[in-house]
Design an enzyme around this catalytic site. Structure first.
Site, PDB file in Angstrom:
ATOM      1  N   SER A   1       0.808  -1.228   0.000  1.00 49.81           N
ATOM      2  CA  SER A   1       0.000   0.000   0.000  1.00 49.81           C
ATOM      3  C   SER A   1       0.838   1.272   0.000  1.00 49.81           C
ATOM      4  O   SER A   1       0.461   2.277   0.594  1.00 49.81           O
ATOM      5  CB  SER A   1      -0.944  -0.007   1.210  1.00 49.81           C
ATOM      6  OG  SER A   1      -0.181  -0.125   2.405  1.00 49.81           O
TER       7      SER A   1
ATOM      8  N   ALA B   1       3.468   2.923  -5.085  1.00 48.81           N
ATOM      9  CA  ALA B   1       3.306   2.076  -6.271  1.00 48.81           C
ATOM     10  C   ALA B   1       1.979   1.330  -6.221  1.00 48.81           C
ATOM     11  O   ALA B   1       1.205   1.345  -7.188  1.00 48.81           O
ATOM     12  CB  ALA B   1       4.478   1.094  -6.361  1.00 48.81           C
TER      13      ALA B   1
ATOM     14  N   GLN C   1      11.528  11.759   2.259  1.00 51.92           N
ATOM     15  CA  GLN C   1      11.797  13.104   2.774  1.00 51.92           C
ATOM     16  C   GLN C   1      11.962  14.113   1.660  1.00 51.92           C
ATOM     17  O   GLN C   1      11.169  15.033   1.498  1.00 51.92           O
ATOM     18  CB  GLN C   1      13.065  13.070   3.634  1.00 51.92           C
ATOM     19  CG  GLN C   1      12.932  12.237   4.874  1.00 51.92           C
ATOM     20  CD  GLN C   1      14.121  12.382   5.808  1.00 51.92           C
ATOM     21  OE1 GLN C   1      15.127  13.002   5.463  1.00 51.92           O
ATOM     22  NE2 GLN C   1      14.014  11.813   6.981  1.00 51.92           N
TER      23      GLN C   1
ATOM     24  N   GLY D   1      11.753  14.380  -1.711  1.00 53.01           N
ATOM     25  CA  GLY D   1      10.671  14.741  -2.611  1.00 53.01           C
ATOM     26  C   GLY D   1      10.530  13.886  -3.838  1.00 53.01           C
ATOM     27  O   GLY D   1      11.001  12.759  -3.898  1.00 53.01           O
TER      28      GLY D   1
ATOM     29  N   GLU E   1      18.867  18.395  -5.747  1.00 53.35           N
ATOM     30  CA  GLU E   1      19.523  17.365  -4.931  1.00 53.35           C
ATOM     31  C   GLU E   1      20.734  16.818  -5.669  1.00 53.35           C
ATOM     32  O   GLU E   1      20.915  17.075  -6.866  1.00 53.35           O
ATOM     33  CB  GLU E   1      18.536  16.234  -4.630  1.00 53.35           C
ATOM     34  CG  GLU E   1      17.415  16.681  -3.698  1.00 53.35           C
ATOM     35  CD  GLU E   1      16.532  15.527  -3.240  1.00 53.35           C
ATOM     36  OE1 GLU E   1      16.614  14.432  -3.818  1.00 53.35           O
ATOM     37  OE2 GLU E   1      15.757  15.746  -2.301  1.00 53.35           O
TER      38      GLU E   1
ATOM     39  N   HIS F   1      22.427   4.964   1.761  1.00 55.70           N
ATOM     40  CA  HIS F   1      22.323   6.405   1.939  1.00 55.70           C
ATOM     41  C   HIS F   1      23.459   6.844   2.838  1.00 55.70           C
ATOM     42  O   HIS F   1      23.657   6.276   3.914  1.00 55.70           O
ATOM     43  CB  HIS F   1      20.972   6.778   2.562  1.00 55.70           C
ATOM     44  CG  HIS F   1      20.648   8.229   2.365  1.00 55.70           C
ATOM     45  ND1 HIS F   1      21.350   9.225   2.991  1.00 55.70           N
ATOM     46  CD2 HIS F   1      19.730   8.840   1.592  1.00 55.70           C
ATOM     47  CE1 HIS F   1      20.858  10.400   2.604  1.00 55.70           C
ATOM     48  NE2 HIS F   1      19.876  10.187   1.756  1.00 55.70           N
TER      49      HIS F   1
ATOM     50  N   ARG G   1      25.553   9.382  -4.288  1.00 60.66           N
ATOM     51  CA  ARG G   1      25.458   8.758  -2.967  1.00 60.66           C
ATOM     52  C   ARG G   1      26.525   7.691  -2.725  1.00 60.66           C
ATOM     53  O   ARG G   1      27.062   7.584  -1.624  1.00 60.66           O
ATOM     54  CB  ARG G   1      24.082   8.113  -2.806  1.00 60.66           C
ATOM     55  CG  ARG G   1      23.029   9.131  -2.562  1.00 60.66           C
ATOM     56  CD  ARG G   1      21.677   8.511  -2.331  1.00 60.66           C
ATOM     57  NE  ARG G   1      20.748   9.601  -2.083  1.00 60.66           N
ATOM     58  CZ  ARG G   1      19.432   9.465  -2.025  1.00 60.66           C
ATOM     59  NH1 ARG G   1      18.887   8.287  -2.186  1.00 60.66           N
ATOM     60  NH2 ARG G   1      18.671  10.504  -1.794  1.00 60.66           N
TER      61      ARG G   1
ATOM     62  N   HIS H   1      19.444   1.586   1.862  1.00 62.96           N
ATOM     63  CA  HIS H   1      18.375   2.557   1.634  1.00 62.96           C
ATOM     64  C   HIS H   1      17.443   2.177   0.498  1.00 62.96           C
ATOM     65  O   HIS H   1      16.239   2.308   0.615  1.00 62.96           O
ATOM     66  CB  HIS H   1      19.042   3.902   1.335  1.00 62.96           C
ATOM     67  CG  HIS H   1      18.083   5.039   1.214  1.00 62.96           C
ATOM     68  ND1 HIS H   1      17.220   5.383   2.218  1.00 62.96           N
ATOM     69  CD2 HIS H   1      17.858   5.920   0.202  1.00 62.96           C
ATOM     70  CE1 HIS H   1      16.485   6.427   1.834  1.00 62.96           C
ATOM     71  NE2 HIS H   1      16.850   6.760   0.613  1.00 62.96           N
TER      72      HIS H   1
ATOM     73  N   ARG I   1      20.364   4.580  -8.199  1.00 63.67           N
ATOM     74  CA  ARG I   1      19.168   5.415  -8.387  1.00 63.67           C
ATOM     75  C   ARG I   1      19.501   6.892  -8.173  1.00 63.67           C
ATOM     76  O   ARG I   1      20.192   7.259  -7.231  1.00 63.67           O
ATOM     77  CB  ARG I   1      18.130   4.996  -7.365  1.00 63.67           C
ATOM     78  CG  ARG I   1      16.888   5.845  -7.363  1.00 63.67           C
ATOM     79  CD  ARG I   1      16.034   5.507  -6.161  1.00 63.67           C
ATOM     80  NE  ARG I   1      16.666   5.914  -4.929  1.00 63.67           N
ATOM     81  CZ  ARG I   1      16.079   6.689  -4.015  1.00 63.67           C
ATOM     82  NH1 ARG I   1      14.852   7.131  -4.200  1.00 63.67           N
ATOM     83  NH2 ARG I   1      16.702   7.015  -2.909  1.00 63.67           N
TER      84      ARG I   1
HETATM   85  C1  LIG Z   1      13.662   7.185   4.916  1.00 58.94           C
HETATM   86  C2  LIG Z   1      13.445   7.152   3.434  1.00 58.94           C
HETATM   87  C3  LIG Z   1      13.446   8.334   2.700  1.00 58.94           C
HETATM   88  C4  LIG Z   1      13.221   8.315   1.328  1.00 58.94           C
HETATM   89  N1  LIG Z   1      13.150   9.488   0.631  1.00 58.94           N
HETATM   90  C5  LIG Z   1      12.800   9.473  -0.668  1.00 58.94           C
HETATM   91  C6  LIG Z   1      12.551  10.676  -1.384  1.00 58.94           C
HETATM   92  O1  LIG Z   1      12.624  11.758  -0.835  1.00 58.94           O
HETATM   93  N2  LIG Z   1      12.195  10.582  -2.690  1.00 58.94           N
HETATM   94  C7  LIG Z   1      12.074   9.396  -3.344  1.00 58.94           C
HETATM   95  O2  LIG Z   1      11.751   9.365  -4.531  1.00 58.94           O
HETATM   96  N3  LIG Z   1      12.299   8.241  -2.676  1.00 58.94           N
HETATM   97  C8  LIG Z   1      12.634   8.251  -1.368  1.00 58.94           C
HETATM   98  N4  LIG Z   1      12.835   7.080  -0.709  1.00 58.94           N
HETATM   99  C9  LIG Z   1      12.594   5.829  -1.418  1.00 58.94           C
HETATM  100  C10 LIG Z   1      11.098   5.653  -1.619  1.00 58.94           C
HETATM  101  O3  LIG Z   1      10.433   6.050  -0.439  1.00 58.94           O
HETATM  102  C11 LIG Z   1      10.727   4.222  -1.938  1.00 58.94           C
HETATM  103  O4  LIG Z   1      11.560   3.698  -2.936  1.00 58.94           O
HETATM  104  C12 LIG Z   1       9.282   4.182  -2.440  1.00 58.94           C
HETATM  105  O5  LIG Z   1       8.433   4.823  -1.528  1.00 58.94           O
HETATM  106  C13 LIG Z   1       8.862   2.745  -2.612  1.00 58.94           C
HETATM  107  O6  LIG Z   1       7.482   2.734  -2.857  1.00 58.94           O
HETATM  108  P1  LIG Z   1       6.763   1.353  -2.984  1.00 58.94           P
HETATM  109  O7  LIG Z   1       5.313   1.630  -3.129  1.00 58.94           O
HETATM  110  O8  LIG Z   1       7.439   0.532  -3.986  1.00 58.94           O
HETATM  111  O9  LIG Z   1       7.032   0.635  -1.560  1.00 58.94           O
HETATM  112  P2  LIG Z   1       6.599   1.069  -0.088  1.00 58.94           P
HETATM  113  O10 LIG Z   1       6.198   2.462  -0.003  1.00 58.94           O
HETATM  114  O11 LIG Z   1       7.657   0.587   0.841  1.00 58.94           O
HETATM  115  O12 LIG Z   1       5.318   0.174   0.168  1.00 58.94           O
HETATM  116  C14 LIG Z   1       5.453  -1.236   0.250  1.00 58.94           C
HETATM  117  C15 LIG Z   1       4.216  -1.792   0.882  1.00 58.94           C
HETATM  118  O13 LIG Z   1       4.191  -3.207   0.751  1.00 58.94           O
HETATM  119  C16 LIG Z   1       3.842  -3.796   2.001  1.00 58.94           C
HETATM  120  N5  LIG Z   1       4.324  -5.161   1.993  1.00 58.94           N
HETATM  121  C17 LIG Z   1       5.604  -5.622   1.995  1.00 58.94           C
HETATM  122  N6  LIG Z   1       5.591  -6.980   1.927  1.00 58.94           N
HETATM  123  C18 LIG Z   1       4.281  -7.364   1.881  1.00 58.94           C
HETATM  124  C19 LIG Z   1       3.617  -8.606   1.813  1.00 58.94           C
HETATM  125  N7  LIG Z   1       4.274  -9.769   1.756  1.00 58.94           N
HETATM  126  N8  LIG Z   1       2.266  -8.622   1.788  1.00 58.94           N
HETATM  127  C20 LIG Z   1       1.554  -7.469   1.850  1.00 58.94           C
HETATM  128  N9  LIG Z   1       2.132  -6.257   1.918  1.00 58.94           N
HETATM  129  C21 LIG Z   1       3.487  -6.209   1.920  1.00 58.94           C
HETATM  130  C22 LIG Z   1       4.471  -2.869   3.004  1.00 58.94           C
HETATM  131  O14 LIG Z   1       3.922  -3.089   4.278  1.00 58.94           O
HETATM  132  C23 LIG Z   1       4.099  -1.537   2.375  1.00 58.94           C
HETATM  133  O15 LIG Z   1       2.744  -1.251   2.620  1.00 58.94           O
HETATM  134  C24 LIG Z   1      13.056   7.079   0.664  1.00 58.94           C
HETATM  135  C25 LIG Z   1      13.075   5.894   1.391  1.00 58.94           C
HETATM  136  C26 LIG Z   1      13.260   5.920   2.758  1.00 58.94           C
HETATM  137  C27 LIG Z   1      13.251   4.622   3.522  1.00 58.94           C
END
Ligand SMILES: Cc1cc2nc3c(=O)[nH]c(=O)nc-3n(C[C@H](O)[C@H](O)[C@H](O)COP(=O)(O)OP(=O)(O)OC[C@H]3O[C@@H](n4cnc5c(N)ncnc54)[C@H](O)[C@@H]3O)c2cc1C
Length: 527
Positions: free
Chosen positions: A13, A16, A48, A50, A116, A230, A270, A329, A364
Site C-alpha cells: 500500500s 506504487a 523526505q 521529494g 539534490e 544512503h 550517494r 536505503h 538510483r
Molecule cells: C527514509 C526514506 C526516505 C526516502 N526518501 C525518498 C525521497 O525523498 N524521494 C524518493 O523518490 N524516494 C525516497 N525514498 C525511497 C522511496 O520512499 C521508496 O523507494 C518508495 O516509496 C517505494 O514505494 P513502494 O510503493 O514501492 O514501496 P513502499 O512504499 O515501501 O510500500 C510497500 C508496501 O508493501 C507492504 N508489503 C511488503 N511486503 C508485503 C507482503 N508480503 N504482503 C503485503 N504487503 C506487503 C508494506 O507493508 C508496504 O505497505 C526514501 C526511502 C526511505 C526509507
C-alpha cells in the site's frame, strides 16, 4: 480458508500499490490491496526529499532529467524506461496535485523546487519541508478510499498460485487465518529490502517479500546486487535509522571527518559519499562522520520534521554536528518487468521498488523512486485495464530482454529452491526467526555492504545458505525470515558474479568498471 473472486489483487500500500489500485478501480475493476501492516506503514510515508519531475522548464528540460538519471545509473539503465519515467512524470505529478497533494510553494504560488545530488537543475517537489512522503501517502490513501479500493490491512501476500495460463490466485496470511483470493492478476508492490542489513533506513516490513514471491513463482529477477546505501543516516541507537535528507546537503550542510575537516564533495553521487565516509572512518577508527547543519539558516523553519526528530533525540541542529553513517536505503534491482510492469509470468505484475523496469540501472538518482511508483503504477493499471495479461502469450523472458534489448544480459545458474536442496544441507526445522534474521543481517552488512570483499561475500553466502529451510512458514515473521534468506542469497550471488565496481556495487578486488559487465544479471529459481 475463505475464497473470494476479485479482478486484481495488489500486494502493498505504498505509492506504487495505491497509485496502481486507484487507476484500476476508476476503470471499474474490483481491486483488493493487501498490506502486511497498517496501510500507512510504508517507505513512501517516510520519503523526505521529494519527487523529481520537470514541472518548470525554465532552466531545466526532460532531456536533462533523463541525462542525470542515465549518469547515476552508470551505463545500466534501460534508456526507453528512463524516457518514459521523465516524460510521463510531470503528468503523473499533476494528477497527484489534482488528487489533493499539497506541495510546498514559493511566495508567488509557484511550486518550490529543490536541487539534490546528481540533479543538474532544481526539480524536486517537496511537501512540509522534508516530509514529502507523509503528504504523498495521505493523498493516495484518500484517493484509494474515494475510488472504492478495498484495503486489507495485516494481510501478507506470500504465495501466488500459478497454473498453466499464469496467475490463478493468491493466498494472504492474516493474523491466525488465511484468505484465498481467486484472481487472474496479482501486482507485487511490496517495496524494498533494506531489512537484509543490520543498519537501514527502511521500515521493518521492507523484507524483499515481492522478490521472494516472484522467485518462488518462477519469475525472473535482475540487478539485485545494486543496493544503494544512503550516506547520511543518523548514527544513533535506533532501528531503522532516521535519515538526514540529501536536501540538507543541497542547502549547504557540510560533511566533516573526525578531525572536523571536510573530506568529500557533499553533492557527489550517494555511492561516492558513502564510500568516502567508510574510508574516512577506516583511517581514523571513527564509526561515523559528522554532518554540520549549523551552517544552515532557518533549519527549524525549513525542515520542521527533521528538527523535531533531532530534538527528540537530544540533538540541537543549531549547535550540534550530527553523527552520520551509511545505511541500506534502496534496491535498484528487483523483479524483472517490461515497460508495463509485466513479469515473466502471465498475470503477475510488479511495480515500484520491488520491480526492476530498468530505470535505475546500477544506482538510483535521488527522488526518482516516488516518481517511478506514480509513472509505472499508471502503466500497470492501463495494461491490466486494457486486457493485458503479460508481455507475450508465453510471457517469455526473451521478449523482455531479447535481441532488441539495449543492454546485454547474463543469466546466472539457477538458484536451488530449499525443497530440492539435498537432504542434510538445508534445515528441516525452523529456529527462532528473529535470530536467523539477525544472522543474515550481520552477514550481509559484512559481506555485501558499501565496500565488498570477496572472502566476506563468500562467507555471507555460506551463512545464508545454511539458513534455508524446507518447511512452510507458520507466521508472517517466519515468511519474512524466508524472504530475507532468499533475497540475500540472490544479492550475494549477483555481487560475487559481478567482477567489477559500478554504481552501488563496489568490490575492493575489482575497483574499476569492466566494460564486459555492461549487462544485467538475471536470476531465477530452477526446478
Ligand atoms: C527514509 C526514506 C526516505 C526516502 N526518501 C525518498 C525521497 O525523498 N524521494 C524518493 O523518490 N524516494 C525516497 N525514498 C525511497 C522511496 O520512499 C521508496 O523507494 C518508495 O516509496 C517505494 O514505494 P513502494 O510503493 O514501492 O514501496 P513502499 O512504499 O515501501 O510500500 C510497500 C508496501 O508493501 C507492504 N508489503 C511488503 N511486503 C508485503 C507482503 N508480503 N504482503 C503485503 N504487503 C506487503 C508494506 O507493508 C508496504 O505497505 C526514501 C526511502 C526511505 C526509507
Amino acid at each position: 480458508m475463505s475464497t473470494r473472486e476479485v479482478d486484481v489483487v495488489v500486494i502493498g500500500s505504498g505509492v506504487a500499490g495505491l497509485s496502481t489500485a486507484i487507476r484500476m478501480a476508476r476503470q471499474g475493476l474490483a481491486v483488493v490491496v493487501a498490506t502486511k501492516g497498517e496501510r500507512g506503514a510504508t517507505a513512501t510515508a517516510w520519503a523526505q526529499g521529494g519527487v523529481a519531475a520537470v514541472v518548470d522548464a525554465s532552466g531545466d528540460s526532460i532531456g536533462l532529467h533523463a541525462a542525470d538519471t542515465l549518469k547515476a545509473g552508470a551505463g545500466l539503465c534501460d534508456e526507453v524506461a528512463v524516457s518514459i519515467l521523465v516524460e510521463e512524470g510531470p503528468r503523473r505529478v499533476a494528477e497527484l496535485i489534482e488528487l489533493g497533494a499539497d506541495f510546498d510553494r514559493e511566495a508567488d504560488g509557484a511550486l518550490a523546487l529543490a536541487r539534490e545530488g546528481g540533479h543538474s537543475a532544481a526539480r524536486v517537489l517537496h511537501a512540509g519541508g522534508a516530509a514529502t512522503g507523509v503528504e504523498v501517502q495521505r493523498t493516495l490513501e484518500a484517493g484509494a478510499e474515494a475510488a472504492g479500493v478495498r484495503i486489507l490491512e495485516r494481510h501478507a501476500g506470500l504465495t501466488v498460485e500459478i497454473g498453466e495460463r499464469g496467475v490463478e490466485g493468491v493466498v494472504l496470511q492474516g493474523q491466525g487465518s488465511q484468505v484465498h483470493l481467486s484472481t487472474e492478476h496479482v501486482v507485487l508492490a511490496t517495496g524494498g529490502a533494506g531489512q537484509l542489513y543490520s543498519v537501514t533506513t527502511n521500515p521493518t516490513g521492507a523484507t524483499g517479500d515481492g522478490i521472494a514471491v516472484a522467485l518462488r513463482a518462477g519469475a525472473a529477477i535482475a540487478d539485485v546486487e545494486f543496493v544503494q546505501f544512503h550516506p547520511t543516516a543518523l548514527d544513533v541507537d535506533l532501528a531503522p535509522r532516521p535519515l538526514l535528507s540529501e536536501a540538507l546537503r543541497g542547502h549547504g550542510a557540510l560533511l566533516r571527518d573526525a578531525a572536523g575537516e571536510r573530506f568529500v564533495d557533499e553533492l557527489a553521487p550517494r555511492d561516492v559519499v558513502a564510500r568516502a565516509i567508510v574510508e574516512a572512518g577506516a583511517k581514523t577508527g571513527a564509526r561515523h562522520a559528522w554532518l554540520d547543519v549549523t551552517v544552515l539558516d532557518d533549519f527549524a523553519k525549513r525542515f520542521p520534521s527533521l528538527d523535531q526528530t533531532l530534538k527528540g533525540i537530544g540533538l540541537d541542529p543549531a549547535t550540534d554536528w550530527l553523527p552520520v553513517a551509511p545505511a541500506a536505503h534502496h534496491l535498484a534491482g528487483g523483479v524483472l518487468v517490461d515497460l508495463n510492469g509485466a513479469t515473466t509470468i502471465d498475470g503477475l505484475w510488479a511495480v515500484g521498488e520491488t520491480a526492476d523496469a530498468g530505470v535505475h540501472g546500477a544506482n538510483r538518482l535521488a527522488s526518482n523512486s516516488l516518481l517511478e511508483g506514480l509513472v509505472f503504477g499508471a502503466r500497470v493499471a492501463e495494461a491490466i485495464g486494457g486486457g493485458g495479461r503479460g508481455p507475450l502469450p508465453t510471457g517469455a523472458l526473451g521478449a523482455l530482454l531479447g535481441d532488441g534489448g539495449q543492454i546485454g544480459v547474463r543469466r546466472l545458474p539457477p538458484m536451488l529452491p530449499a525443497s530440492t536442496v539435498p537432504r542434510g544441507t538445508v534445515r528441516e526445522d525452523r529456529g527462532m526467526p528473529g535470530d536467523d534474521i539477525a544472522a543474515v543481517q550481520q552477514a550481509m552488512t559484512a559481506g555485501a555492504g558499501v565496500v565488498r570483499q570477496p572472502d566476506e561475500m563468500a562467507r555471507a553466502l555460506d551463512v545464508v545458505g545454511a539458513l534455508k529451510v524446507s518447511g512452510p512458514p507458520r507466521s508472517i515473521l517466519d515468511a519474512e525470515r524466508d524472504s530475507i534468506v532468499l533475497v540475500a542469497e540472490a544479492v550475494l550471488r549477483g555481487a560475487l558474479a559481478r567482477a567489477e565496481s559500478r554504481g552501488g556495487h563496489f568490490r575492493v578486488d575489482f575497483p574499476r568498471t569492466e566494460p564486459s559487465f555492461e549487462c544485467r544479471l538475471v536470476q531465477q529459481v530452477g526446478s
